[in-house]
Structures are given as C-alpha cells and as structure tokens.
Design an enzyme around this catalytic site. Structure first.
Site, PDB file in Angstrom:
ATOM      1  N   PHE A   1      -1.101  38.290  -9.973  1.00  0.00           N
ATOM      2  CA  PHE A   1      -2.616  38.106  -9.701  1.00  0.00           C
ATOM      3  C   PHE A   1      -3.380  37.417 -10.433  1.00  0.00           C
ATOM      4  O   PHE A   1      -4.511  36.977  -9.893  1.00  0.00           O
ATOM      5  CB  PHE A   1      -2.878  39.586  -9.217  1.00  0.00           C
ATOM      6  CG  PHE A   1      -3.663  40.211 -10.181  1.00  0.00           C
ATOM      7  CD1 PHE A   1      -5.012  39.907 -10.664  1.00  0.00           C
ATOM      8  CD2 PHE A   1      -2.909  41.172 -10.981  1.00  0.00           C
ATOM      9  CE1 PHE A   1      -5.462  40.638 -11.710  1.00  0.00           C
ATOM     10  CE2 PHE A   1      -3.392  41.752 -12.255  1.00  0.00           C
ATOM     11  CZ  PHE A   1      -4.679  41.579 -12.439  1.00  0.00           C
TER      12      PHE A   1
ATOM     13  N   CYS B   1      -3.571  36.789 -19.503  1.00  0.00           N
ATOM     14  CA  CYS B   1      -2.434  37.208 -20.260  1.00  0.00           C
ATOM     15  C   CYS B   1      -2.693  36.921 -21.768  1.00  0.00           C
ATOM     16  O   CYS B   1      -1.946  37.681 -22.645  1.00  0.00           O
ATOM     17  CB  CYS B   1      -0.992  36.608 -19.675  1.00  0.00           C
ATOM     18  SG  CYS B   1      -1.109  34.980 -20.009  1.00  0.00           S
TER      19      CYS B   1
ATOM     20  N   LYS C   1       7.061  33.133  -4.192  1.00  0.00           N
ATOM     21  CA  LYS C   1       6.669  34.530  -3.988  1.00  0.00           C
ATOM     22  C   LYS C   1       5.322  34.583  -4.522  1.00  0.00           C
ATOM     23  O   LYS C   1       5.270  35.168  -5.720  1.00  0.00           O
ATOM     24  CB  LYS C   1       7.625  35.546  -4.021  1.00  0.00           C
ATOM     25  CG  LYS C   1       7.773  36.767  -3.314  1.00  0.00           C
ATOM     26  CD  LYS C   1       6.515  37.600  -3.391  1.00  0.00           C
ATOM     27  CE  LYS C   1       6.445  38.411  -4.576  1.00  0.00           C
ATOM     28  NZ  LYS C   1       4.961  39.042  -4.496  1.00  0.00           N
TER      29      LYS C   1
ATOM     30  N   GLU D   1       0.882  39.494  -4.003  1.00  0.00           N
ATOM     31  CA  GLU D   1       0.498  40.008  -2.624  1.00  0.00           C
ATOM     32  C   GLU D   1      -1.018  40.520  -2.777  1.00  0.00           C
ATOM     33  O   GLU D   1      -1.793  40.819  -1.798  1.00  0.00           O
ATOM     34  CB  GLU D   1       1.459  41.259  -2.109  1.00  0.00           C
ATOM     35  CG  GLU D   1       1.124  42.355  -2.943  1.00  0.00           C
ATOM     36  CD  GLU D   1       2.248  42.342  -4.430  1.00  0.00           C
ATOM     37  OE1 GLU D   1       2.376  41.375  -4.754  1.00  0.00           O
ATOM     38  OE2 GLU D   1       2.609  43.574  -4.823  1.00  0.00           O
TER      39      GLU D   1
HETATM   40  P1  NAD Z   1       3.077  42.547 -11.612  1.00  0.00           P
HETATM   41  O1  NAD Z   1       4.457  42.627 -12.793  1.00  0.00           O
HETATM   42  O2  NAD Z   1       2.755  43.819 -11.164  1.00  0.00           O
HETATM   43  O3  NAD Z   1       3.792  41.353 -10.512  1.00  0.00           O
HETATM   44  C1  NAD Z   1       3.924  40.140 -10.782  1.00  0.00           C
HETATM   45  C2  NAD Z   1       5.026  40.063  -9.532  1.00  0.00           C
HETATM   46  O4  NAD Z   1       5.904  40.896  -9.294  1.00  0.00           O
HETATM   47  C3  NAD Z   1       4.210  39.888  -8.076  1.00  0.00           C
HETATM   48  O5  NAD Z   1       4.605  38.879  -7.408  1.00  0.00           O
HETATM   49  C4  NAD Z   1       4.488  41.201  -7.342  1.00  0.00           C
HETATM   50  O6  NAD Z   1       4.579  41.341  -6.161  1.00  0.00           O
HETATM   51  C5  NAD Z   1       6.059  41.296  -8.164  1.00  0.00           C
HETATM   52  N1  NAD Z   1       6.372  42.844  -8.336  1.00  0.00           N
HETATM   53  C6  NAD Z   1       5.410  43.982  -8.604  1.00  0.00           C
HETATM   54  N2  NAD Z   1       6.065  44.948  -8.588  1.00  0.00           N
HETATM   55  C7  NAD Z   1       7.443  44.729  -8.442  1.00  0.00           C
HETATM   56  C8  NAD Z   1       8.724  45.799  -8.499  1.00  0.00           C
HETATM   57  N3  NAD Z   1       8.571  46.835  -8.812  1.00  0.00           N
HETATM   58  N4  NAD Z   1       9.869  44.859  -8.303  1.00  0.00           N
HETATM   59  C9  NAD Z   1       9.680  43.730  -8.042  1.00  0.00           C
HETATM   60  N5  NAD Z   1       8.806  42.917  -8.165  1.00  0.00           N
HETATM   61  C10 NAD Z   1       7.621  43.479  -8.186  1.00  0.00           C
HETATM   62  O7  NAD Z   1       1.922  41.696 -12.613  1.00  0.00           O
HETATM   63  P2  NAD Z   1       0.370  41.503 -12.206  1.00  0.00           P
HETATM   64  O8  NAD Z   1       0.038  42.664 -12.261  1.00  0.00           O
HETATM   65  O9  NAD Z   1       0.440  40.687 -10.930  1.00  0.00           O
HETATM   66  O10 NAD Z   1       0.091  40.622 -13.227  1.00  0.00           O
HETATM   67  C11 NAD Z   1      -0.461  40.978 -14.586  1.00  0.00           C
HETATM   68  C12 NAD Z   1       0.806  40.999 -15.689  1.00  0.00           C
HETATM   69  O11 NAD Z   1       1.207  39.766 -15.868  1.00  0.00           O
HETATM   70  C13 NAD Z   1       0.152  41.123 -17.017  1.00  0.00           C
HETATM   71  O12 NAD Z   1       1.208  42.242 -17.699  1.00  0.00           O
HETATM   72  C14 NAD Z   1       0.131  40.135 -17.847  1.00  0.00           C
HETATM   73  O13 NAD Z   1       0.064  40.238 -19.230  1.00  0.00           O
HETATM   74  C15 NAD Z   1       1.263  39.173 -17.255  1.00  0.00           C
HETATM   75  N6  NAD Z   1       1.060  37.908 -17.411  1.00  0.00           N
HETATM   76  C16 NAD Z   1       1.774  37.490 -18.192  1.00  0.00           C
HETATM   77  C17 NAD Z   1       1.578  35.939 -18.218  1.00  0.00           C
HETATM   78  C18 NAD Z   1       2.456  34.980 -19.378  1.00  0.00           C
HETATM   79  O14 NAD Z   1       2.500  34.094 -19.495  1.00  0.00           O
HETATM   80  N7  NAD Z   1       3.247  35.822 -20.294  1.00  0.00           N
HETATM   81  C19 NAD Z   1       0.791  35.200 -17.592  1.00  0.00           C
HETATM   82  C20 NAD Z   1       0.009  35.864 -16.496  1.00  0.00           C
HETATM   83  C21 NAD Z   1       0.115  37.287 -16.376  1.00  0.00           C
END
Ligand code: NAD
Length: 505
Positions: free
Chosen positions: A161, A293, A185, A188
């Site tokens: 997000f 991040c 994808k 959401e």
């Molecule tokens: P998230 O892991 O909750 O969600 C990421 C994606 O995974 C979304 O599209 C979501 O729909 C999907 N998802 C969520 N739960 C799931 C599950 N149980 N099973 C399968 N898919 C699932 O992450 P977020 O809260 O959207 O984003 C924040 C996180 O992303 C932080 O940890 C941040 O550090 C990380 N991030 C890392 C980078 C990088 O380049 N290293 C960049 C941006 C964000």
C-alpha cells in the site's frame, strides 16, 4: 440502515474494475472492501476480491497475448514506454491527487511516489540498449557462441500500500518491455491510482492481454503463486507475506523476487554536519508518516552525538501534522484506523518496556480532520534489542534511539538486526564512511544520504530478512530476472567444404 438503502448507497460508490484482455470489467465476486480516505474516513470506492474463475481468465488472457507480444520488435515495445512517460507527466497532478486521497501522503510526496516510478518507465523506454545478449566469436574453429535474452511468458506482480504508484511501476513496465505479459495484483488498500496508471499504459499503446489486473488478498495471491501458467512473481511487501509468497511460488517452479520489511538504522558520528544530519533524520524518520520501506526507524548515536537528542526532538516537534492536501503538511495520516491503533500500541509497549519517551505523537490535534488516522512524530531513547519497539517493524512515525561508544560497535549492532533493507551514515570522515560501506550487511547504503533508494540505472537490493531471491527490481538485474537466457553455439558450413566423419566425442 435498511437493506434497500444500503444497496442504493453502495451502488453510488464507484467500483474498482478488473482488467482482462484490454477490458475494464466489474468482478462478479460477493466479497468487496471499501477504499477509505485516511484523513476523513470518506469511502472513495469499493474493490473486489476476485473469484478463482476470474484469476484463471486473467492469466489465460495474459498467456494468449504472449504469443504475439514476444515477437513484437524491441523498438515498438520501447516506443510505448516513451509515450507512457509523457502521459504520466501530463497527468501528474491528477494522479497525485488520487494517490493522496486514498493513501494519505502529502501531495508533494505523492508526486515523488509517481516520479520515482516514472523514472523506471523512462528506463523501460531504453530497452533496446538493455536487453542484449553476448557473443564470443570463434570459440572453436568456425564456431560462435551467443546468447538470446527472451521474455519468460506471463509474469505477475504483488504490491504493497505504501507506494501505490512507484512499486507497480517498478514491475510491469520492465517486464512488458522485456517481452513478457503481466498480471498485476495491487494493494487492496489503495488500488485507485494504480488503476489510473494502468489506464494510461493502455492509452500509450499496450495491447489487450499484455497488461492485466486482478484484485484481492490472500486467496488471489495464493492462486497466482500456484498457477502453472505464471513463470515469475515479483513481490514487494512485509517479510511475513513475502516469505510465504517466496516459498509457495518457488515450490510451484517459479522465479521469485521478494523485497520485504525493514528496520533501517542510521549511524551518526560526532564529526557529522549537525544541522544537515538532524534535518535529514527528521525527514527520513517521520516523512510519509514513517510508512516508507526506507524510512529511518532507528538511529545509533556514537559518542558526543548523544548530546544532540534535545535538538532532534525540537525539529521533530516542529513538523506539521495535517491532511495531505493541505499546504506545508509534513506528516499526513496513517493508511487505516487499524494501522493507527497498531502504532499507538507500539508506543504504549515502548513505555512499558522502559525506553524513554522523548516525544509522544499520540492523539494530535488536527483541526478539520478529527476522524483522520493521525499519529505525530514520536521519539524513544534508551532503546534496546528485546524491546518490541526495536525488534519489530512499526511502520509509523516512531524513531528509536540507540547509543554506541564506537563506529565498530554501531556497525556490529546494525548487522545483528535481522533486517537489511537500507542504512545510512552521517560523518565528515571518508575513512569512516568507507569502513561502514565495507562492513555493513545492508542492501541500500547512504553516505550523508538518509534514504538511498537507487535510481533505475541500478537495481534495488536488500540483505537478510529484507529480500528473498537473487535479482532485484529494475536496473540491470531485472533484465535477467524477466528473461530466459538461451546460449547458442553455431557453426555454418560453406558450400562444397569438406567436413569430417561422425564425431562421437
Ligand atoms: P503486506 O505484506 O501486508 O501486503 C503486500 C501484498 O501482499 C498486498 O498486495 C496484499 O494484498 C498481499 N497480502 C497481504 N496479506 C497476505 C497474505 N496473508 N497472503 C498473501 N498475500 C497477502 O504489506 P503492506 O502492509 O501493504 O506494505 C508494507 C510492508 O511492505 C512493510 O513491511 C514495508 O517495509 C514493505 N515494503 C518493502 C519495500 C522494499 O522494497 N523492501 C518497499 C515497500 C514496502
């Protein structure tokens, strides 16, 4: 509210569409989620959790389009991205407004989010110079060996997000420019700006089926990981979900790259330029409400730099909390009520575990936005491993301050943390900076640069728990990620040339 009224109200709320074979269509799903403005709680749209049948249709559309797209000349592919970057520039203000409405970050920050993605689109427009093989002439007498870098087939991208423009743009432009077709994808929580970027990509000339979009959560992600017609998956998000995606998709035989969670530390040496350093830290710790991040969420003060805490607290206190559309806002709302409650829970646990609360950002007064998910800049000193505020990624405007006696002790401390996404050192000493870059085990390293996200000439990286998979997004590495290397050894016989007999060795 009676059912008829509820139905009428939900009908007036726009729905986010799926993109299948060039058509934006409503999902038939019965499971939907509201997209909510985090500054006001206004419902902006509703997003579906696509059905399994829809996932299969979307992947089938991408698979069918690959047959022609893979043969499209490289110059034709490049020109689409030349046009695309122009369309993104022309629509920058509208895109930023949409992003701020659903994600919360300030308008200048939203433009930054889009601009960092736009730079990858510009890079994709250079694909002719990037997707090139190698050739060795006369590896044996009259024999040449050369490589082809060909598109893999259907690739998929799963995005978080916090950068709803930049991160989708890390993925589909480079994948498609390499000759693949793509299933995206989006998060959401804020898929609307992503969808507008997808519309512009079609306007730029991406043919039907080459770029497709599915919406959903865990079930859709699992279906993408398992689908036999998807060849590669790019994931950016939390470590927990990324680790799951990596294991599940690699088990299904796919290439996978996962960029994951962080706890980014900066080392501050006492010889650093104090004013520049404290401004950089305040911006990197609290900007975007700490939801980057690459946000600096921990600093290690070395020696005399420990005396700088009061000045850092004053800088953090002066940051303005407000709606992201208001001028001069420094800190906008967190993405959701749940995120606000989570961050407030971390602050309470920091106090309970004995860290010193230097600045408390809970319950700020934000006139005009009484319902927003706001938490202001928060600083703890005396933080130690074992405390929840140090051990976990908070993903909010909370900075943990740690103390170290020497540079070596500070480096060792950072290397002991499981995460290795980004880090920085503030110093005027070249020798200290060089020692730091040599010894630190972290993907992105800044020297007097607080958020060292690489430009697209290079690739994003990560160490330890912050990354799974060998090759990073964008830059040179992603060309290898999104292509199959074929190595050809060729020999041509001239008419009338005499050849040897059967060669059995
Ligand atoms: P998230 O892991 O909750 O969600 C990421 C994606 O995974 C979304 O599209 C979501 O729909 C999907 N998802 C969520 N739960 C799931 C599950 N149980 N099973 C399968 N898919 C699932 O992450 P977020 O809260 O959207 O984003 C924040 C996180 O992303 C932080 O940890 C941040 O550090 C990380 N991030 C890392 C980078 C990088 O380049 N290293 C960049 C941006 C964000």
């Amino acid at each position: 509210m009676n059912q008829a009224k509820q139905q009428a109200e939900s009908k007036s709320i726009p729905t986010v569409k799926l993109l299948i074979n060039g058509e934006f269509v409503d999902s038939t799903s019965t499971e939907w989620r509201d997209i909510v403005n985090p500054a006001t709680q206004q419902v902006l749209a509703r997003v579906p959790f696509a059905t399994n049948d829809e996932v299969n249709r979307i992947v089938a559309s991408a698979k069918a389009a690959f047959h022609t797209w893979r043969k499209t000349p490289i110059g034709a592919r490049a020109r689409i991205f030349l046009k695309y970057q122009q369309l993104i520039r022309e629509n920058m203000k509208e895109l930023a407004a949409l992003l701020t409405a659903e994600q919360g970050k300030t308008l200048p920050d939203a433009e930054g989010d889009i601009f960092r993605g736009l730079e990858v689109v510009e890079h994709a427009a250079n694909i002719g110079n990037l997707q090139m093989g190698e050739l060795a002439n006369n590896v044996a007498s009259g024999v040449d060996t050369y490589t082809l870098q060909q598109g893999l087939g259907v690739c998929a991208g799963i995005t978080p997000f916090n950068f709803p423009a930049m991160i989708p743009l890390w993925m589909f432009p480079m994948a498609i420019a390499c000759g693949n077709t793509f299933v995206l994808k989006p998060s959401e929580q804020d898929p609307m700006v992503t969808m507008r970027l997808v519309e512009l990509a079609l306007e730029a000339g991406i043919p039907p089926g080459v770029l497709n979009v599915v919406h959903g959560g865990e079930a859709v992600v699992n279906a993408l990981c398992d689908h036999p017609d998807i060849k590669a998956i790019s994931f950016v998000g939390s470590t927990k979900v990324g680790t799951h995606v990596y294991h599940r998709a690699t088990l299904a035989g796919k290439r996978v790259q996962c960029m994951m969670g962080a706890k980014n530390h900066a080392i501050v040496l006492p010889d650093a330029n104090k004013e520049q350093t404290l401004n950089s830290i305040a911006g990197a710790a609290f900007g975007a409400a700490g939801q980057r991040c690459m946000a600096l969420s921990a600093i290690v003060l070395v020696g005399e730099a420990n005396n700088w805490i009061p000045e850092l607290v004053e800088k953090a206190r002066s940051l303005k909390i407000n709606g992201g559309t208001e001028v001069n806002t420094d800190i906008g709302p967190l993405i959701s009520c749940a995120a606000r409650e989570r961050v407030e829970g971390f602050i309470a646990s920091g106090i309970e575990s004995g860290a010193k609360l230097e600045l408390d950002g809970r319950n700020p007064d934000v006139p005009g936005y009484k319902d927003g998910n706001f938490v202001g800049s928060t600083i703890f000193s005396g933080v130690k491993p074992g405390m929840k505020i140090y051990d976990q990624e908070i993903f909010g405007p909370v900075l943990c301050i740690v103390s170290a006696a020497t540079l070596d002790e500070a480096i060792e401390f950072i290397n002991d943390n499981p995460n290795g996404n980004g880090t920085a050192i503030f110093t005027q000493s070249g020798a200290a900076a060089r020692r730091f870059e040599e010894e630190i085990d972290v993907g992105q390293i800044g020297i007097n640069v607080p958020i060292p996200v690489p430009v697209p000439l290079f690739s994003f990286s990560g160490s330890r728990a912050s990354k799974l998979g060998d090759l990073g997004p964008y830059g040179k590495q992603v060309i290898l990620f999104y292509t199959q290397t074929k190595t050809i050894t060729a020999r041509w016989f001239e008419d009338g040339a005499v050849t040897g007999g059967v060669n059995t060795t």
